[in-house]
Design an enzyme around this catalytic site. Sequence first.
Site, PDB file in Angstrom:
ATOM      1  N   GLU A 430       0.835  -1.197   0.000  1.00 46.88           N
ATOM      2  CA  GLU A 430       0.000   0.000   0.000  1.00 46.88           C
ATOM      3  C   GLU A 430       0.876   1.255   0.000  1.00 46.88           C
ATOM      4  OE1 GLU A 430      -2.388   0.256   3.501  1.00 46.88           O
ATOM      5  OE2 GLU A 430      -3.088   2.292   3.079  1.00 46.88           O
ATOM      6  N   ASP A 503      -1.201  -1.095   5.562  1.00 44.64           N
ATOM      7  CA  ASP A 503      -1.078  -0.497   6.889  1.00 44.64           C
ATOM      8  C   ASP A 503      -2.038  -1.164   7.867  1.00 44.64           C
ATOM      9  OD1 ASP A 503       0.733   1.275   5.881  1.00 44.64           O
ATOM     10  OD2 ASP A 503      -0.689   2.934   5.658  1.00 44.64           O
ATOM     11  N   ASP A 505      -4.240  -0.086   9.702  1.00 45.94           N
ATOM     12  CA  ASP A 505      -5.296   0.849  10.094  1.00 45.94           C
ATOM     13  C   ASP A 505      -6.526   0.593   9.233  1.00 45.94           C
ATOM     14  OD1 ASP A 505      -4.682   1.815   7.614  1.00 45.94           O
ATOM     15  OD2 ASP A 505      -3.943   3.761   8.293  1.00 45.94           O
ATOM     16  N   ASP A 507      -7.855   2.236   6.712  1.00 47.05           N
ATOM     17  CA  ASP A 507      -7.671   2.301   5.262  1.00 47.05           C
ATOM     18  C   ASP A 507      -6.948   1.059   4.743  1.00 47.05           C
ATOM     19  OD1 ASP A 507      -8.989   4.662   4.885  1.00 47.05           O
ATOM     20  OD2 ASP A 507      -7.198   5.900   5.141  1.00 47.05           O
TER      21      ASP A 507
END
Length: 644
Positions: A430, A503, A505, A507
Site C-alpha cells: 500500500e 497499513d 489501520d 484504510d
Amino acid sequence: MSKKKQGGSSDYTAGQIQVLKGLEAVRKRPGMYIGSTSARGLHHLVYEVVDNAIDEAMAGFCELVVVTIHEGDSVTVEDDGRGIPVDIHPTEKVPGVELAMTTLHAGGKFDKNTYKVSGGLHGVGVSVVNALSESLEVEVRREGELYHQRFERGLKTKDLEKRGRAKGSGTKVTFKPDPQIFTELVYNFDVLSNRLRELAFLNKGLRIVIVDERAEKPLREEYQYEGGLAEYVTYLRGTRGPLHDKVCYFEASKPEAEIELALQYDQGFAENTHTFVNNINTHEGGTHLTGFKAALTRTINDYARRNNLFKKEDGLSGDDVREGLTCVLSVRVMEPQFEGQTKTKLGNSEVRGAVEAAVNEHLSTFLDENPRAAKNIIEKSLQAARAREAARKARDLARKKSALEGGVLPGKLADCSISDPTLCELYLVEGDSAGGSAKQGRDRSYQAILPLKGKILNVERARIDKVLSNDEIRAIITAVGAGIRDDFELGNTRYHKIIIMTDADVDGAHIRTLLLTFFFRQMPELIEAGMVYIAQPPLYRVQKGRQELYAYSDDERDEYIKRLGSKDGEAKGVNIQRYKGLGEMNPDQLWKTTMDPDTRTILQVQIEDAAIASNLFDRLMGDEVEPRREFIEKNARYVRNLDV
Ligand code: 28G
C-alpha cells in the site's frame, strides 16, 4: 468384535477397551477427525456439538439452541430437544448418553432416516469433542429428572448420576478444549456467530442464541428467521437495489433430495450464489449447483422466447443470467458424497437432475406469476450479454497488444531476479513510500514489490470491461502473469506467494478487503491453491537503550514494556513507537519485522475468508462513507484473523 454376548463383566471390559482405543486414535491424530488443531479445528468442536442439536431440531423436537463462550474459552451448547437417552444400552451395558460421549460414530451413521453428514469434517460425533477436551460435562433433562456426567480427555470421571428434578427436556454440553491438543485456544466471536447465523437461515424458524461472557459487557446475539433462505437472500443482497421486490422461493421434496432455494436479482454485476448440502457450505459447488445453473439458463431463455422478449438472434448464456443474482440453494441428501480439494463439492450424480427439475418447475411458475420481475430480469440479462460481447472484443484487442498476458511487465513492478515461480514472492504494498522501503529492504533475488496507489477499484460493483481498464488492477494481473477468470492458468503464475501488505489501520483494512475481493472474483484458483497471503506488520516498537522489540498486539506491547522496564521496577526509559503505517518503518525494520521469512508471520488466505470478506463487504457497502468506515472498523478484526 464378535456380536455374541460373552457375559457381563467381560463385556464391560471389552467396551472400555474399545473406548480407550477410539479415544487414543482421536488424540493421536486429531487432524483426521477435525481437520486441524489450529483455530479452525478449535471452532470445529463447537460446530460438531451444535450439529447434534440441529439434528434434533431437524427431527422436529428442538426449537432453541444456546451457545455460550465462557471466560477461559470453555463453551456450553444447550438445546431444548428430547435429551440424549439415559437408559442402559442392552448390549453395551452403559447409559446411551455415555455411549454417545465415548464411542466414535455413535448413532447416525447407519441411521438412514436422518440427514446426517458422513463426509467432510462434520458429523464425526460428539465423542471426538470429548476426546479433545480437557474436560466435558453433559447434562440431560428427561422425564422430570436431571442427569449429569463428567469426562476428562474423553474418559469418564464419574458414572452418570441423577442430580435432582428438572423441568422440560434437553441436552447441555460444556467443554474445555485441551491445550495439549490445540495450538490456538481463543474463540473468535465473529467466526462462531457468522456460522450460527448461517445455520439459523438454513433451518427456518430455529432460534439460535450466542452469548460471549468474556467481554466486560457480555455480547448476546439472537438469530431466528421464519422466512429461511428467502430472508437469507435479502440479508445477502444488503444495500444493492433489487430488480424485483418479491424473492423467488420454493421448497421441494424429491426422492433424491430435499431442495430449498431462494433467489433475487439486483442492480449489481456480481453473482452471489451460495450452495449447501446438509447445512455445509459447498464452496466448490457440485452436482446441485450444476443442476441449478442448467435450469436457470434454460428456464429464462424459454420464458423470454415464449413471451417474445427476444429479437431473433438473441440468446442468453449462463453468465448472462447470473449477473446481479443473489441465490442460496440448500439441499438435504441422505448419503452425500463430498469431493474436491477441500471436500466441499457434492458428487452425487442423482442430485443434479432432481435440482434441475425442481428449479425448472418452480422458477417458470415464478416468472409466469411475476411478469414484471421476469421482464426486468430478462432486460438485465440482455444488457449483460451485450456488455460481455463488448468486453470480449476489448479483451481480444488487449490480448493482441499482449497487455495482460506475458510480455510487458508493469513499470512500477520491482521484479525479483530469479525466475523459478515456486521460490518467488510478490508483495502488493500500500502506497509509494512503503513501496520504496520494501524495495530497499527486500531480498531482491526472490522478492518482487508492486506498490499500489490509493484505493483499487471495487470489482464487485463494476462490470468486467471497467475492471480491466483500471491501472492498478491491470498491473496486478500482468505481474501475476496468469490471466483472469476463465482464462486463468495457475501454471503460469510468476510467483507462488502473493503477499498483501497494507497499513494496520482502517484504510489498510479497506485496501486489503478490496484486494481479497479482487482475487476472489478474478483468480479464485490462486486462493484455492494457497498462494495468497496477508503480511503482519508490527503495531509497536518497544525500545530501551540498545534493546528493541516489535509487538503485534496491545497485549504483546504491554508484555514488552514490562520486560524492558522491569529492571527499574517501572517503564522508565522505555520508548514506545506506534506504527501508524508501513511508511514509518525504515527498510531494515520492514525487512526484519514483516518480510524476512525467518521472522515474519504471514497468514494464508482461505477461500471461505475471501468469500466472506467479499460478501460482507459488498453487502454493507453503500455509497456513503460513514457506514463504510464503521463497517471496516467492525470487521477489520475478522479480516485479520484469517487462519480461521
Ligand atoms: C447440547 C448439545 C448438543 C441431542 C438428542 C436426542 C436424542 C438422541 C441426541 O438420540 C441416539 C440414535 C438413533 C434413537 C433421540 C432422544 C430419540 C429419542 C433422542 C445434542 C436414539 C441419540 N430421544 N439430542 N441424541 N439415537 N442434542 N445437543 O447433542 O435412535 S443428541
